[in-house]
Design a protein around this motif. Structure first.
Motif, PDB file in Angstrom:
ATOM      1  N   GLY A 151       0.809  -1.217   0.000  1.00 40.61           N
ATOM      2  CA  GLY A 151       0.000   0.000   0.000  1.00 40.61           C
ATOM      3  C   GLY A 151       0.840   1.263   0.000  1.00 40.61           C
ATOM      4  O   GLY A 151       0.441   2.292  -0.558  1.00 40.61           O
ATOM      5  N   GLN A 152       2.018   1.192   0.619  1.00 38.36           N
ATOM      6  CA  GLN A 152       2.930   2.340   0.670  1.00 38.36           C
ATOM      7  C   GLN A 152       3.843   2.393  -0.545  1.00 38.36           C
ATOM      8  O   GLN A 152       4.639   3.311  -0.681  1.00 38.36           O
ATOM      9  CB  GLN A 152       3.780   2.261   1.944  1.00 38.36           C
ATOM     10  CG  GLN A 152       2.981   2.340   3.218  1.00 38.36           C
ATOM     11  CD  GLN A 152       3.801   1.914   4.436  1.00 38.36           C
ATOM     12  OE1 GLN A 152       4.969   1.574   4.344  1.00 38.36           O
ATOM     13  NE2 GLN A 152       3.150   1.914   5.595  1.00 38.36           N
ATOM     14  N   GLY A 153       3.769   1.379  -1.399  1.00 39.20           N
ATOM     15  CA  GLY A 153       4.620   1.340  -2.591  1.00 39.20           C
ATOM     16  C   GLY A 153       6.063   0.968  -2.295  1.00 39.20           C
ATOM     17  O   GLY A 153       6.947   1.204  -3.112  1.00 39.20           O
ATOM     18  N   GLU A 154       6.321   0.366  -1.145  1.00 36.65           N
ATOM     19  CA  GLU A 154       7.669  -0.068  -0.777  1.00 36.65           C
ATOM     20  C   GLU A 154       7.858  -1.506  -1.263  1.00 36.65           C
ATOM     21  O   GLU A 154       7.833  -2.455  -0.481  1.00 36.65           O
ATOM     22  CB  GLU A 154       7.870   0.042   0.739  1.00 36.65           C
ATOM     23  CG  GLU A 154       7.864   1.474   1.231  1.00 36.65           C
ATOM     24  CD  GLU A 154       8.320   1.576   2.670  1.00 36.65           C
ATOM     25  OE1 GLU A 154       9.220   0.814   3.076  1.00 36.65           O
ATOM     26  OE2 GLU A 154       7.762   2.428   3.379  1.00 36.65           O
ATOM     27  N   TRP A 155       8.091  -1.639  -2.574  1.00 39.85           N
ATOM     28  CA  TRP A 155       8.092  -2.951  -3.208  1.00 39.85           C
ATOM     29  C   TRP A 155       9.295  -3.805  -2.834  1.00 39.85           C
ATOM     30  O   TRP A 155       9.172  -5.022  -2.737  1.00 39.85           O
ATOM     31  CB  TRP A 155       7.962  -2.804  -4.719  1.00 39.85           C
ATOM     32  CG  TRP A 155       6.622  -2.259  -5.058  1.00 39.85           C
ATOM     33  CD1 TRP A 155       6.332  -1.003  -5.509  1.00 39.85           C
ATOM     34  CD2 TRP A 155       5.364  -2.922  -4.913  1.00 39.85           C
ATOM     35  NE1 TRP A 155       4.977  -0.855  -5.665  1.00 39.85           N
ATOM     36  CE2 TRP A 155       4.360  -2.018  -5.303  1.00 39.85           C
ATOM     37  CE3 TRP A 155       4.994  -4.193  -4.488  1.00 39.85           C
ATOM     38  CZ2 TRP A 155       3.012  -2.347  -5.292  1.00 39.85           C
ATOM     39  CZ3 TRP A 155       3.648  -4.523  -4.480  1.00 39.85           C
ATOM     40  CH2 TRP A 155       2.671  -3.609  -4.875  1.00 39.85           C
ATOM     41  N   VAL A 156      10.431  -3.210  -2.610  1.00 38.50           N
ATOM     42  CA  VAL A 156      11.608  -4.003  -2.231  1.00 38.50           C
ATOM     43  C   VAL A 156      11.364  -4.670  -0.882  1.00 38.50           C
ATOM     44  O   VAL A 156      11.580  -5.875  -0.717  1.00 38.50           O
ATOM     45  CB  VAL A 156      12.890  -3.131  -2.204  1.00 38.50           C
ATOM     46  CG1 VAL A 156      14.064  -3.899  -1.630  1.00 38.50           C
ATOM     47  CG2 VAL A 156      13.209  -2.617  -3.608  1.00 38.50           C
ATOM     48  N   SER A 157      10.869  -3.912   0.081  1.00 38.71           N
ATOM     49  CA  SER A 157      10.570  -4.478   1.402  1.00 38.71           C
ATOM     50  C   SER A 157       9.405  -5.459   1.318  1.00 38.71           C
ATOM     51  O   SER A 157       9.405  -6.498   1.989  1.00 38.71           O
ATOM     52  CB  SER A 157      10.240  -3.370   2.400  1.00 38.71           C
ATOM     53  OG  SER A 157      11.373  -2.548   2.592  1.00 38.71           O
ATOM     54  N   PHE A 158       8.401  -5.148   0.489  1.00 41.86           N
ATOM     55  CA  PHE A 158       7.273  -6.056   0.289  1.00 41.86           C
ATOM     56  C   PHE A 158       7.760  -7.413  -0.203  1.00 41.86           C
ATOM     57  O   PHE A 158       7.374  -8.458   0.324  1.00 41.86           O
ATOM     58  CB  PHE A 158       6.284  -5.449  -0.718  1.00 41.86           C
ATOM     59  CG  PHE A 158       5.250  -6.435  -1.209  1.00 41.86           C
ATOM     60  CD1 PHE A 158       4.103  -6.677  -0.466  1.00 41.86           C
ATOM     61  CD2 PHE A 158       5.430  -7.112  -2.404  1.00 41.86           C
ATOM     62  CE1 PHE A 158       3.148  -7.582  -0.916  1.00 41.86           C
ATOM     63  CE2 PHE A 158       4.477  -8.019  -2.859  1.00 41.86           C
ATOM     64  CZ  PHE A 158       3.334  -8.254  -2.112  1.00 41.86           C
TER      65      PHE A 158
END
Length: 187
Positions: free
Chosen positions: A128-135
């Motif tokens: 949801g926050q757009g933090e794809w690497v951490s996702f």
């Protein structure tokens, strides 16, 4: 977990595959408990192989490398040395505050870990926050804890977290450990 995978678009899927190989494909496979139960009947413990009449079938490291898309070449095999990652390292890696980790961390029958449900919620929040690497990192941790190294239902234990961190940072291959775990399960 399949619902989490649907949050990724084509670009994130390509980044996932580039970094982690075919590990996500394992989460997409429908498991037939009946087929696995039937297969175990053909496992010969003394020979450590599957026997179909006079034909012997032994899963190999190379086959597991292909399944996972994780070649051993250029990597050391992951070996658990009996030391779990510190809580400080876990908070840093997965963007979980120390207070949150203390609150959600569970211990069941001497096994310490993070509830699967909490990690799934964390992954949704990161998407949801757009933090794809951490996702993607949290999603791979879920694959390690739920599919590759399951220990306690609903809990991603410290051993699975250690295997993920060794793969992610030290580029250690989990293939040998997964193969050994599969043999241990059949034994």
């Amino acid at each position: 977990m399949q619902e989490l995978g649907q949050l990724m678009d084509q670009l994130q899927r390509q980044a996932f595959r580039k970094t982690y190989g075919k590990i996500w494909d394992l989460a997409m496979i429908e498991v037939s408990v009946e087929a696995i139960a039937s297969l175990t009947e053909y496992y010969d413990q003394p020979l450590r192989c599957f026997r179909f009449g006079e034909f012997q079938l032994v899963p190999t490291v190379e086959e597991f490398e292909e399944i996972l898309g994780c070649p051993l070449e250029g990597r050391r095999p992951y070996l658990f040395f009996g030391f779990y990652p510190s809580m400080a390292r876990i908070t840093k890696e997965f963007k979980i505050s120390a207070q949150e980790l203390v609150r959600v961390k569970q211990s069941r029958n001497g096994v310490v870990g993070i509830p699967r449900k909490h990690l799934e919620e964390k992954a949704k929040a990161l998407a949801g926050q757009g933090e794809w690497v951490s996702f993607i990192d949290v999603l791979v941790l879920l694959v390690f804890g739920v599919i590759l190294f399951p220990n306690m239902d609903g809990l991603v234990d410290l051993a699975a977290i250690d295997a993920f961190l060794a793969y992610h940072h030290s580029k250690e291959s989990p293939v040998v450990a997964i193969l050994a775990d599969a043999y241990d399960t059949f034994d």
